[in-house]
Design a protein around this motif. Sequence first.
Motif, short mmCIF file in Angstrom:
data_model
loop_
_atom_site.label_atom_id
_atom_site.label_comp_id
_atom_site.label_asym_id
_atom_site.label_seq_id
_atom_site.Cartn_x
_atom_site.Cartn_y
_atom_site.Cartn_z
N SER A 497 12.57 -32.69 -55.08
CA SER A 497 13.74 -33.42 -54.60
C SER A 497 14.22 -34.44 -55.63
N CYS A 532 21.12 -33.27 -46.80
CA CYS A 532 21.84 -32.00 -46.73
C CYS A 532 22.53 -31.87 -45.38
N SER A 591 10.31 -28.07 -46.52
CA SER A 591 11.40 -27.82 -45.59
C SER A 591 12.32 -29.02 -45.43
N HIS A 594 16.04 -31.39 -49.82
CA HIS A 594 17.35 -30.76 -49.96
C HIS A 594 17.23 -29.53 -50.85
N PRO A 595 18.03 -28.49 -50.61
CA PRO A 595 17.95 -27.29 -51.46
C PRO A 595 18.40 -27.60 -52.87
N TYR A 598 23.74 -26.16 -56.37
CA TYR A 598 24.91 -26.07 -55.51
C TYR A 598 25.82 -24.96 -56.03
N PHE A 626 22.97 -22.55 -41.67
CA PHE A 626 22.51 -23.00 -42.98
C PHE A 626 22.67 -24.51 -43.11
N ARG A 627 21.79 -25.12 -43.89
CA ARG A 627 21.94 -26.52 -44.23
C ARG A 627 23.02 -26.65 -45.30
N ARG A 639 26.32 -27.92 -51.56
CA ARG A 639 24.87 -27.78 -51.61
C ARG A 639 24.41 -27.12 -50.31
N THR A 640 23.78 -25.98 -50.42
CA THR A 640 23.35 -25.24 -49.24
C THR A 640 22.14 -24.39 -49.59
N ASP A 641 21.38 -24.05 -48.54
CA ASP A 641 20.24 -23.16 -48.73
C ASP A 641 20.61 -21.71 -48.49
#
Length: 696
Positions: A497, A532, A591, A594-595, A598, A626-627, A639-641
Motif C-alpha cells: 500500500s 478505494c 484485502s 487499495h488495488p 489505475y 468492484f472497488r 483505481r479499481t480491482d
Amino acid sequence: MENMAEEELLPLEKEEVEVAQVQVPTPARDSAGVPAPAPDSALDSAPTPASAPAPAPALAQAPALSPSLASAPEEAKSSNRQACPLCPKEKFRACNSHKLRRHLQNLHWKVSVEFEGYRMCICHLPCRPVKPNIIGEQITSKMGAHYHCIICSATITRRTDMLGHVRRHMNKGETKSSYIAASTAKPPKEILKEADTDVQVCPNYSIPQKTDSYFNPKMKLNRQLIFCTLAALAEERKPLECLDAFGATGIMGLQWAKHLGNAVKVTINDLNENSVTLIQENCHLNKLKVVVDSKEKEKSDDILEEGEKNLGNIKVTKMDANVLMHLRSFDFIHLDPFGTSVNYLDSAFRNIRNLGIVSVTSTDISSLYAKAQHVARRHYGCNIVRTEYYKELAARIVVAAVARAAARCNKGIEVLFAVALEHFVLVVVRVLRGPTSADETAKKIQYLIHCQWCEERIFQKDGNMVEENPYRQLPCNCHGSMPGKTAIELGPLWSSSLFNTGFLKRMLFESLHHGLDDIQTLIKTLIFESECTPQSQFSIHASSNVNKQEENGVFIKTTDDTTTDNYIAQGKRKSNEMITNLGKKQKTDVSTEHPPFYYNIHRHSIKGMNMPKLKKFLCYLSQAGFRVSRTHFDPMGVRTDAPLMQFKSILLKYSTPTYTGGQSESHVQSASEDTVTERVEMSVNDKAEASGCRRW
C-alpha cells in the motif's frame, strides 16, 4: 568580472585612433581589448578604421570602465615605445606609436564586435587553455585568438559565434548597463510571504547561480504536506528533533518553528555559505533565535521591539548532510536535494529514532517518469518504460529505494503516503526498528509484469522456483493471440500500500487547524484513494466505527461525535516490549489495501463510442461489485480491482454510439454480455495492430 570589464571595453569616441597617449596596462589573464583612444593633432594623417565607430557614452554613465586614455600625461606622447596590450610580448614587441596604431587597426580593430557603443577586440593573450598539438616528437601549443564577452565573461574563438552570442544576450534583455549595475551595486533582496512566514530571497531566486539559494514557489504544496505530516507526528510525542537537511532559504524549517513552537526543535542545514547566511537573516526576520555551534546568538535590541518575544529557536549548521545525519539522531528528517536523494538514504536511516518519520522529495522526474531510462537504472537499479500509470510507477520506485536503504540498517518502513505530481515525487514513511520489520519490508519489493499490447499489469507471485511461462500470471490473453514477446518485466517496485488512512485523516485535521486550505482537497482525495471508495459513497466527516486506531505502535484516538467536523488525534508511544510484540504479530491484510495502479478512461476508450461521465462510470463499476475510486496521480484515472477486460466491458456497456446521434443507455444495455466481450477483444486487437504493436 569588474577587472575584465575595466580592461576589455572599447569606447568609440572619434573616427581617428590615437596611440601615442596610450598607457599600456599590464597584460592580465582576462584582458580582452583596448579602449579606442581619442584623436590627436600629431596623428591627423592616420588612416580611418575599417568600420566607423559609434559614439561612446560618457564615462560617468559606465563606472566600471577604465578611465579615458586621453588623460595620459602630455610628456608621454613623444618617444615612448609602447607594447600591444592584446598580444604577448614575444609576438609583438614594443614599438613606436605609428606602428602600434597600424597594428591595432589591422589586427584588432577590423575584426572587433560592436555592442552598446563599445567594441570587443580580438585577444591573442593566453587567456584560455589550448590543447597541445603533437607534431612528430615535439609538442607545440599555439594560443588561439578569441573574444571576451563583456556580459558573461565567456571566451569565444570565432567572430560569427561571438555575434550570435551577443545577439542572444540582447534577446534576453542582458545589456551592458545591467551588467555594470550588477557589478557595482548589489541589488536589494526580495521578501516573500508564505503561510505567515516571511522569507528573504535573492533577486534571481527562480533561476539562481551555483552560489545562490533556490526558492521555488511551485513547491508550496510540497511544503504544506510536510508541515501537516510533522504536525501530526508532534501530537504523538514532544518535543521532536527535526532536520531540514537542505535548507536553501530555510522556509520549511521556519514554518515548522513558527507554527509548532516548543513542540519541535528545528535544525536547518546547508553546505552553501551564502545559504547559511540567508537562513540566519530569515530567522531574524521572523523573530526566531539562531543557535550556531551550540552558542545562542540572539537578535540585537533594535530588531526586537519592546514587549516582543522570540517565537522559537532554530539551530543552523553548515555541514554535509550525510555527515550531520551520521553524527546526530532525529525524530523527523526531510530530504530535498537537487535531483535524486538516493545518496542520502543510508545516512538518514542510520540514526533515525524508532517510530520516526523520513520524508523524501525527488525532483529527478525525467528519470522517474521514464524519459531517461538509463538514469533510472543507474540511480534506482530499476527497469521502467513509459506506461499509462507512470506517476504511480515513479512513486513505487522511490519507495522501493527507501525500503532497501532501511532494510540495510535493520529497519522496516510503513508508507504513510506517496504523492507524485508534475514537479516532484514525495514519499513519507514511518521507521520500524528491528530485523523482523526489515524482513517484512524487503518481501514487499517485487517485480511487475506489464503487457505492452493491452497494458495489463500484475506483480509476480512470491516463490523461488522459476516459472515456465510467466505470461500465465497476466489476466489478459495477449501472449497467446499475439506474435512474439508481449510482456516486459519492470522493477523492482514497492508492491504494498501507498497510503495510511488513519494518518491522512490526522493530516486533514492539522490542515484544518492551521488554515491550510490549499492542500485539503488533495488530502481528501488521498483518503478516498487509500480506502478505494468513491466520493459519492463516502464522507470525510462521517462518524467512524473505530474509536481507537493503531498505527505501528501508536494509538490514535478519533472522535465518534457527528456534530463536529474535526478529528481529534492523540498519540502515545507504547513500551518497547509492546512494540516488539506488535512487530512480530503485524501482518498486513491484503484485502484491505487499495488495488495497485489505475486505468485511464481515455486511454481505453473505444472508437466510435461516447464514454459516460467519470462519476457515473465509477458508480457503474461499484454496482458491478468492484472497488473503485479516483486517484490523484491522474485526473482521468480510475483505481479499481477490476481486470482490464471487465473494465472495458463495463465501459463499452454504458457507452453510446456516436453515429446514431446518441442512443439511450437502456438500448445499449440490452446487448448481451458475450457480444460486449467480443467487441472489447476486437477493439483491443484493432488498436494493437493500428498502433504498430504499441511497443515502448
